[in-house]
Design an enzyme around this catalytic site. Structure first.
Site, mmCIF file in Angstrom:
data_model
loop_
_atom_site.group_PDB
_atom_site.id
_atom_site.type_symbol
_atom_site.label_atom_id
_atom_site.label_comp_id
_atom_site.label_asym_id
_atom_site.label_seq_id
_atom_site.Cartn_x
_atom_site.Cartn_y
_atom_site.Cartn_z
ATOM 1 N N PHE A 125 0.862 -1.182 0.000
ATOM 2 C CA PHE A 125 0.000 0.000 0.000
ATOM 3 C C PHE A 125 0.897 1.230 0.000
ATOM 4 O O PHE A 125 1.541 1.537 1.005
ATOM 5 C CB PHE A 125 -0.853 -0.068 1.279
ATOM 6 C CG PHE A 125 -1.882 1.007 1.462
ATOM 7 C CD1 PHE A 125 -3.151 0.896 0.894
ATOM 8 C CD2 PHE A 125 -1.609 2.118 2.251
ATOM 9 C CE1 PHE A 125 -4.113 1.872 1.099
ATOM 10 C CE2 PHE A 125 -2.582 3.096 2.458
ATOM 11 C CZ PHE A 125 -3.837 2.972 1.885
ATOM 12 N N LEU B 24 1.219 4.855 0.066
ATOM 13 C CA LEU B 24 0.645 6.181 0.297
ATOM 14 C C LEU B 24 1.740 7.163 0.735
ATOM 15 O O LEU B 24 1.932 8.221 0.143
ATOM 16 C CB LEU B 24 -0.457 6.089 1.368
ATOM 17 C CG LEU B 24 -1.156 7.394 1.738
ATOM 18 C CD1 LEU B 24 -1.940 7.960 0.558
ATOM 19 C CD2 LEU B 24 -2.114 7.183 2.926
ATOM 20 N N THR B 25 2.487 6.801 1.778
ATOM 21 C CA THR B 25 3.473 7.710 2.371
ATOM 22 C C THR B 25 4.603 8.041 1.391
ATOM 23 O O THR B 25 5.076 7.165 0.655
ATOM 24 C CB THR B 25 4.075 7.064 3.640
ATOM 25 O OG1 THR B 25 3.001 6.750 4.523
ATOM 26 C CG2 THR B 25 5.052 7.992 4.343
ATOM 27 N N ILE C 118 8.997 -6.502 34.768
ATOM 28 C CA ILE C 118 8.738 -7.732 35.534
ATOM 29 C C ILE C 118 9.846 -8.766 35.293
ATOM 30 O O ILE C 118 10.262 -9.480 36.203
ATOM 31 C CB ILE C 118 7.343 -8.301 35.153
ATOM 32 C CG1 ILE C 118 6.244 -7.366 35.675
ATOM 33 C CG2 ILE C 118 7.149 -9.720 35.699
ATOM 34 C CD1 ILE C 118 4.864 -7.592 35.093
ATOM 35 N N GLU D 137 -0.233 4.256 10.169
ATOM 36 C CA GLU D 137 -1.684 4.331 9.940
ATOM 37 C C GLU D 137 -2.306 5.470 10.767
ATOM 38 O O GLU D 137 -3.392 5.333 11.307
ATOM 39 C CB GLU D 137 -2.351 2.978 10.181
ATOM 40 C CG GLU D 137 -1.740 1.913 9.271
ATOM 41 C CD GLU D 137 -2.634 0.752 8.931
ATOM 42 O OE1 GLU D 137 -3.856 0.866 9.085
ATOM 43 O OE2 GLU D 137 -2.089 -0.270 8.496
ATOM 44 N N THR E 209 -0.525 8.673 13.294
ATOM 45 C CA THR E 209 0.149 8.699 14.601
ATOM 46 C C THR E 209 -0.897 8.921 15.715
ATOM 47 O O THR E 209 -2.051 9.262 15.442
ATOM 48 C CB THR E 209 1.168 9.860 14.662
ATOM 49 O OG1 THR E 209 0.441 11.092 14.545
ATOM 50 C CG2 THR E 209 2.221 9.780 13.569
HETATM 51 P P1 FAD Z 1 5.247 13.056 10.184
HETATM 52 O O1 FAD Z 1 3.933 13.179 9.508
HETATM 53 O O2 FAD Z 1 6.366 13.902 9.694
HETATM 54 O O3 FAD Z 1 5.035 13.324 11.734
HETATM 55 C C1 FAD Z 1 6.113 13.565 12.635
HETATM 56 C C2 FAD Z 1 5.532 13.969 13.990
HETATM 57 O O4 FAD Z 1 4.736 15.154 13.840
HETATM 58 C C3 FAD Z 1 4.617 12.914 14.594
HETATM 59 O O5 FAD Z 1 4.752 12.907 15.983
HETATM 60 C C4 FAD Z 1 3.230 13.413 14.231
HETATM 61 O O6 FAD Z 1 2.225 12.959 15.133
HETATM 62 C C5 FAD Z 1 3.437 14.945 14.338
HETATM 63 N N1 FAD Z 1 2.443 15.640 13.524
HETATM 64 C C6 FAD Z 1 2.336 15.673 12.167
HETATM 65 N N2 FAD Z 1 1.267 16.414 11.806
HETATM 66 C C7 FAD Z 1 0.686 16.839 12.954
HETATM 67 C C8 FAD Z 1 -0.460 17.633 13.263
HETATM 68 N N3 FAD Z 1 -1.256 18.114 12.292
HETATM 69 N N4 FAD Z 1 -0.746 17.877 14.552
HETATM 70 C C9 FAD Z 1 0.031 17.368 15.548
HETATM 71 N N5 FAD Z 1 1.128 16.619 15.326
HETATM 72 C C10 FAD Z 1 1.445 16.353 14.045
HETATM 73 N N6 FAD Z 1 3.012 4.073 4.863
HETATM 74 C C11 FAD Z 1 2.350 3.561 3.782
HETATM 75 O O7 FAD Z 1 1.816 4.310 2.955
HETATM 76 N N7 FAD Z 1 2.273 2.200 3.587
HETATM 77 C C12 FAD Z 1 2.839 1.308 4.442
HETATM 78 O O8 FAD Z 1 2.750 0.098 4.223
HETATM 79 C C13 FAD Z 1 3.551 1.822 5.587
HETATM 80 N N8 FAD Z 1 4.189 0.965 6.441
HETATM 81 C C14 FAD Z 1 5.010 1.481 7.414
HETATM 82 C C15 FAD Z 1 5.813 0.611 8.174
HETATM 83 C C16 FAD Z 1 6.697 1.124 9.118
HETATM 84 C C17 FAD Z 1 7.571 0.180 9.886
HETATM 85 C C18 FAD Z 1 6.754 2.525 9.337
HETATM 86 C C19 FAD Z 1 7.700 3.109 10.347
HETATM 87 C C20 FAD Z 1 5.944 3.374 8.620
HETATM 88 C C21 FAD Z 1 5.085 2.885 7.643
HETATM 89 N N9 FAD Z 1 4.315 3.730 6.843
HETATM 90 C C22 FAD Z 1 3.615 3.234 5.764
HETATM 91 C C23 FAD Z 1 4.406 5.189 7.018
HETATM 92 C C24 FAD Z 1 3.597 5.709 8.195
HETATM 93 O O9 FAD Z 1 2.226 5.596 7.942
HETATM 94 C C25 FAD Z 1 4.073 7.149 8.463
HETATM 95 O O10 FAD Z 1 5.378 7.041 8.995
HETATM 96 C C26 FAD Z 1 3.139 7.883 9.412
HETATM 97 O O11 FAD Z 1 1.927 8.190 8.764
HETATM 98 C C27 FAD Z 1 3.748 9.191 9.937
HETATM 99 O O12 FAD Z 1 4.238 9.963 8.900
HETATM 100 P P2 FAD Z 1 5.752 10.533 8.989
HETATM 101 O O13 FAD Z 1 6.634 9.408 9.343
HETATM 102 O O14 FAD Z 1 6.025 11.272 7.738
HETATM 103 O O15 FAD Z 1 5.716 11.530 10.212
#
Ligand code: FAD
Length: 383
Positions: A123, A125-126, A336, A362, A364
């Site tokens: 999938f 998306l990111t 524990i 999916e 945060t």
């Molecule tokens: P960012 O969006 O940059 O966020 C960084 C921090 O800022 C977080 O603490 C966040 O909560 C905070 N933040 C951001 N916006 C706001 C806001 N508006 N208000 C308050 N706080 C905010 N993606 C896919 O598409 N397909 C996959 O199969 C998939 N698998 C994954 C597997 C792993 C092991 C990992 C680590 C990630 C995967 N992802 C996948 C990506 C994942 O969904 C993203 O990492 C996640 O959505 C967060 O995006 P980011 O890492 O860019 O963090």
């Protein structure tokens, strides 16, 4: 409200647990160290039915209800979250998107293979510059006659290097969520490349990849849904995906409970079992409470889905609570175990490393709070 399981649900859960205790639990430490499960487990999981749980029988699935699905995800989370992710992404994110928005031809082409494990989906998306803000993604799909030509980059994509088909979200229109469309891209298409990302904190047994799409040409029939519907497809699918993540987290909490009780009742200090100390029971009680509360939130989602009722906010609450509970429970389990909790030979350390990502992907924990906050106040804090 009847919280008991019917015979079918109970027997699937028993079958899943028995299978995973035999085929996954004895190998999970090695898979974690190797940064890859033995991929022959995928076909074995398909035989049990994990990949076809919610795919209708007419497309080769088991056509089960959602409660059975979350029971399966809980068992996978208890055994090895890396396996839960492989199944959830292929059957859940990709299979359910096709089921909800695919043409009859797309359903016939992909669903039987996803259900029997011969087709694995990922999938996409990111992107490097858009994670939480996925509606602003920048991958592009340009029309060229009856084809689309897709260019862009995707990051952190589960199953990325193993998948046969990638559900890729790319921009066909103007800025913002309404300009995004979805495409089913065969991973052997010219211009498609997946590179594995190594060195993850947890979920080390599953493949996570960066995807590079350079002028990947797909026919119009590869588009899932209409132009501009892609973001809606992604968000609708992720609502169900969050229930699956939450169910996996219930499995982590349950695993932490079982292993903590086992260890605390067998190890003695000061001439009595650890479990005899009130401060240790305090931690066990917290894990037990987290297991019950998280499971009830997840089962409520499954019940809403099975009855065709709205469940998006309930899914955010379940995912938020269960993922934070999984981190808490794994931390308690390490405490524990004492020093043994810090060594990967015992299950607590892996539970913590695997649980940690559940509060990130999916959506945060912060994003779940914004979704819940928007539902409660009527005010969106996203923009
Ligand atoms: P960012 O969006 O940059 O966020 C960084 C921090 O800022 C977080 O603490 C966040 O909560 C905070 N933040 C951001 N916006 C706001 C806001 N508006 N208000 C308050 N706080 C905010 N993606 C896919 O598409 N397909 C996959 O199969 C998939 N698998 C994954 C597997 C792993 C092991 C990992 C680590 C990630 C995967 N992802 C996948 C990506 C994942 O969904 C993203 O990492 C996640 O959505 C967060 O995006 P980011 O890492 O860019 O963090």
């Amino acid at each position: 409200m009847d919280l008991s399981l019917n015979d079918e649900q109970q027997s699937f859960r028993d079958l899943a647990r028995e299978f995973l205790d035999k085929e996954a639990v004895p190998h999970r430490v090695q898979w974690d160290r190797d940064e890859s499960v033995d991929t022959s487990i995928i076909a074995k999981m398909a035989e049990i039915g994990f990949f076809g749980l919610t795919i209708p029988e007419e497309y080769g699935g088991l056509g089960g209800d959602y409660l059975t699905y979350v029971l399966g995800m809980e068992e996978l989370g208890r055994a090895d979250s890396a396996l839960r992710g492989i199944v959830s992404v292929s059957n859940g994110l990709v299979g359910k998107s096709i089921l909800a928005s695919g043409t009859e031809e797309q359903k016939q082409q992909y669903l039987p293979g996803i259900a029997n494990g011969t087709i694995l989906g990922c999938f996409g998306l990111t992107e490097p510059d858009t994670g939480s803000d996925a509606g602003n993604l920048t991958s592009r799909a340009k029309r060229d006659g009856t084809d689309y030509v897709i260019t862009g980059q995707k990051l952190f994509i589960t199953n990325g290097t193993w998948a046969d088909v990638a559900l890729v979200f790319a921009r066909t229109g103007g800025p913002g969520p309404k300009g995004v469309s979805a495409f089913l891209v065969p991973t052997d298409a010219e211009g498609f490349e997946a590179r594995e990302i190594k060195g993850k904190l947890g979920l080390r047994g599953q493949a996570t990849a960066e995807l590079f799409l350079s002028d990947v040409r797909v026919p119009e029939s590869a588009r899932l849904g209409e132009e501009g519907e892609g973001f809606k497809i992604a968000m609708t699918t992720l609502d169900k995906g969050r229930v699956s993540v939450a169910a996996g987290c219930v499995g982590i909490v349950q695993g932490c409970l079982e292993t903590s009780v086992e260890y605390a009742t067998t190890r003695t200090q000061f001439g009595r079992p650890l479990a005899g100390f009130q401060l240790v029971q305090d931690m066990i009680a917290d894990i037990s409470l987290d297991a019950d509360a998280a499971r009830l939130l997840v089962w409520r989602c499954a019940d809403l889905i099975d009855r065709g009722l709205p469940f998006g906010v309930a899914a955010s609450k379940a995912k938020l609570f269960a993922s934070e509970a999984a981190v808490r429970a794994a931390n308690n389990a390490i405490q524990i175990y004492g020093g043994a909790g810090y060594i990967d030979e015992y299950p607590a350390a892996k539970y913590l490393r695997d649980a940690r990502v559940m509060t990130l992907y999916e959506g945060t924990s912060q994003i779940q709070k914004l979704l819940i906050g928007r539902a409660e106040t009527g005010i969106s804090a996203f923009v």
